[in-house]
Design a protein around this motif. Sequence first.
Motif, PDB file in Angstrom:
ATOM      1  N   LEU A  78       0.820  -1.200   0.000  1.00 22.63           N
ATOM      2  CA  LEU A  78       0.000   0.000   0.000  1.00 22.63           C
ATOM      3  C   LEU A  78       0.857   1.254   0.000  1.00 22.63           C
ATOM      4  O   LEU A  78       1.713   1.434   0.865  1.00 22.63           O
ATOM      5  N   GLY A  79       0.597   2.101  -0.984  1.00 26.64           N
ATOM      6  CA  GLY A  79       1.336   3.353  -1.081  1.00 26.64           C
ATOM      7  C   GLY A  79       0.522   4.521  -0.570  1.00 26.64           C
ATOM      8  O   GLY A  79       0.684   4.968   0.558  1.00 26.64           O
ATOM      9  N   LYS A  80      -0.434   4.982  -1.380  1.00 30.27           N
ATOM     10  CA  LYS A  80      -1.246   6.142  -1.011  1.00 30.27           C
ATOM     11  C   LYS A  80      -2.703   5.730  -0.829  1.00 30.27           C
ATOM     12  O   LYS A  80      -3.211   4.871  -1.532  1.00 30.27           O
ATOM     13  N   VAL A  81      -3.343   6.391   0.127  1.00 31.66           N
ATOM     14  CA  VAL A  81      -4.795   6.305   0.285  1.00 31.66           C
ATOM     15  C   VAL A  81      -5.326   7.702   0.001  1.00 31.66           C
ATOM     16  O   VAL A  81      -5.176   8.614   0.822  1.00 31.66           O
ATOM     17  N   ARG A  82      -5.943   7.882  -1.142  1.00 28.31           N
ATOM     18  CA  ARG A  82      -6.435   9.198  -1.542  1.00 28.31           C
ATOM     19  C   ARG A  82      -7.908   9.325  -1.177  1.00 28.31           C
ATOM     20  O   ARG A  82      -8.719   8.497  -1.570  1.00 28.31           O
ATOM     21  N   VAL A  83      -8.231  10.353  -0.422  1.00 32.09           N
ATOM     22  CA  VAL A  83      -9.583  10.552   0.094  1.00 32.09           C
ATOM     23  C   VAL A  83     -10.189  11.802  -0.536  1.00 32.09           C
ATOM     24  O   VAL A  83      -9.584  12.870  -0.528  1.00 32.09           O
ATOM     25  N   HIS A  84     -11.408  11.659  -1.067  1.00 32.32           N
ATOM     26  CA  HIS A  84     -12.120  12.782  -1.684  1.00 32.32           C
ATOM     27  C   HIS A  84     -13.479  12.961  -1.004  1.00 32.32           C
ATOM     28  O   HIS A  84     -14.129  11.996  -0.627  1.00 32.32           O
ATOM     29  N   GLY A  85     -13.911  14.203  -0.858  1.00 31.50           N
ATOM     30  CA  GLY A  85     -15.254  14.489  -0.366  1.00 31.50           C
ATOM     31  C   GLY A  85     -15.352  14.814   1.109  1.00 31.50           C
ATOM     32  O   GLY A  85     -16.459  14.964   1.634  1.00 31.50           O
ATOM     33  N   CYS A  86     -14.221  14.936   1.795  1.00 29.61           N
ATOM     34  CA  CYS A  86     -14.258  15.216   3.240  1.00 29.61           C
ATOM     35  C   CYS A  86     -14.329  16.717   3.500  1.00 29.61           C
ATOM     36  O   CYS A  86     -13.538  17.491   2.963  1.00 29.61           O
ATOM     37  N   LEU A 130     -12.042   2.231  -4.258  1.00 30.06           N
ATOM     38  CA  LEU A 130     -11.465   1.717  -5.501  1.00 30.06           C
ATOM     39  C   LEU A 130     -10.005   1.337  -5.271  1.00 30.06           C
ATOM     40  O   LEU A 130      -9.292   2.001  -4.520  1.00 30.06           O
ATOM     41  N   ARG A 131      -9.589   0.254  -5.950  1.00 29.44           N
ATOM     42  CA  ARG A 131      -8.195  -0.161  -5.898  1.00 29.44           C
ATOM     43  C   ARG A 131      -7.518   0.270  -7.196  1.00 29.44           C
ATOM     44  O   ARG A 131      -7.993  -0.046  -8.286  1.00 29.44           O
ATOM     45  N   VAL A 132      -6.434   1.010  -7.083  1.00 29.36           N
ATOM     46  CA  VAL A 132      -5.682   1.469  -8.248  1.00 29.36           C
ATOM     47  C   VAL A 132      -4.309   0.800  -8.193  1.00 29.36           C
ATOM     48  O   VAL A 132      -3.459   1.171  -7.372  1.00 29.36           O
ATOM     49  N   LEU A 133      -4.129  -0.206  -9.032  1.00 25.70           N
ATOM     50  CA  LEU A 133      -2.869  -0.950  -9.013  1.00 25.70           C
ATOM     51  C   LEU A 133      -1.732  -0.078  -9.536  1.00 25.70           C
ATOM     52  O   LEU A 133      -1.942   0.799 -10.370  1.00 25.70           O
ATOM     53  N   ASP A 136      -2.296   1.760  -4.754  1.00 23.09           N
ATOM     54  CA  ASP A 136      -3.095   2.846  -4.176  1.00 23.09           C
ATOM     55  C   ASP A 136      -4.540   2.421  -3.933  1.00 23.09           C
ATOM     56  O   ASP A 136      -5.067   1.528  -4.591  1.00 23.09           O
ATOM     57  N   LEU A 137      -5.169   3.108  -2.985  1.00 29.06           N
ATOM     58  CA  LEU A 137      -6.618   3.025  -2.763  1.00 29.06           C
ATOM     59  C   LEU A 137      -7.193   4.432  -2.884  1.00 29.06           C
ATOM     60  O   LEU A 137      -6.565   5.404  -2.480  1.00 29.06           O
ATOM     61  N   VAL A 138      -8.398   4.524  -3.436  1.00 27.57           N
ATOM     62  CA  VAL A 138      -9.076   5.808  -3.567  1.00 27.57           C
ATOM     63  C   VAL A 138     -10.423   5.695  -2.867  1.00 27.57           C
ATOM     64  O   VAL A 138     -11.186   4.755  -3.103  1.00 27.57           O
ATOM     65  N   LEU A 139     -10.728   6.665  -1.985  1.00 20.73           N
ATOM     66  CA  LEU A 139     -11.984   6.690  -1.243  1.00 20.73           C
ATOM     67  C   LEU A 139     -12.792   7.913  -1.664  1.00 20.73           C
ATOM     68  O   LEU A 139     -12.303   9.045  -1.578  1.00 20.73           O
ATOM     69  N   TYR A 140     -14.011   7.681  -2.129  1.00 22.28           N
ATOM     70  CA  TYR A 140     -14.937   8.773  -2.449  1.00 22.28           C
ATOM     71  C   TYR A 140     -16.005   8.791  -1.360  1.00 22.28           C
ATOM     72  O   TYR A 140     -16.889   7.931  -1.319  1.00 22.28           O
ATOM     73  N   VAL A 141     -15.913   9.790  -0.479  1.00 25.98           N
ATOM     74  CA  VAL A 141     -16.758   9.849   0.716  1.00 25.98           C
ATOM     75  C   VAL A 141     -17.939  10.793   0.476  1.00 25.98           C
ATOM     76  O   VAL A 141     -17.766  11.884  -0.079  1.00 25.98           O
ATOM     77  N   ARG A 142     -19.118  10.364   0.912  1.00 25.48           N
ATOM     78  CA  ARG A 142     -20.298  11.242   0.932  1.00 25.48           C
ATOM     79  C   ARG A 142     -20.684  11.460   2.388  1.00 25.48           C
ATOM     80  O   ARG A 142     -21.102  10.529   3.071  1.00 25.48           O
TER      81      ARG A 142
END
Length: 313
Positions: A78-86, A130-133, A136-142
């Motif tokens: 695991l490298g980056k965990v990118r969080v959107h919507g916070c 979402l898993r981005v090979l 990385d992981l990407v989180l879209y938060v509502r």
Amino acid sequence: MEIKTNRPREARNARIVPPPDRARSRRKPPRNLGQGPMAGRRFAALLRTAGRGGILVVLVAAAVSAYVYALNAEAFNLGKVRVHGCRELDSAGLEAMVAREFPVNTLKIDLAAVRDRIRRETWVRDVEVLRVLPSDLVLYVRERVPAVIVEMKGALMVTDSEGILLDRYDPRFGKLDVPVFRGVLGEDAETYEMYQEENSARIHRGMEMLAEIASGSPRYTRIISEVDIADRNNLKVVLVDDTAEVILGEKDYLKRFSKFINNPSEYRKLKDQYAEIERIDLRFDSQIVYRLRQTDPLKGKTAGLGEQERRNP
């Protein structure tokens, strides 16, 4: 009479052989089992099938080997965990939580488990993971949106429209143009959540009541300062700059409220006469019942006056 011929004796004694049967001679000789063009084609097809099966086995084995390699390769850590919507949530805190509570290798991370874990956070309404090979992981938060102000033991708290308790009321939430809801169960956040289902049902009923009243005129809800939801089958409101409790019951909220608001003369008359009106009951179709506040007989003239009934004009 004796007839003599010139044929020799051997010829006369020889057997006459009939001519060969040409139809029989054209018949094909019987073949042994497993011989012939049909058997050949079947055998060829079997070889092709076996070949394809062998190739498939090789491909599967290669894929499994690659997957096993990837599960242990540092490139997939695991490298980056990118969080959107916070907005209210701490995105750095979510990143740290994922890194702390889930496997290092991104291929070993259960995305559904990550989603379930993040949804347990108070402000999270929903999240897409979402898993981005390779890493990385990407989180879209509502996030949940503050919609209701509730009073709990003198403290003002905010909930969303589903009655999920979010935080103490704060000016950063902006102007919430809603009355204060009273009558929820619990003395703090922990005990409130113990009665979450009932509290959500009460808040939902209160929001339905306000929506129905607002459908008659937006100004109606602007003159309501408090909503009592302690009994969701008998809702009550308090008006701005007033102390009287207005009982609306469990239905026909707009009809009952507008009947009272659009005919204020009787209420003003009673207030001028007795000053203290404790309760206004609108649950009756043909009348409005005013209950006067009981006070000390030696200090106020409203003591013992009880209920005054006035029929609607």
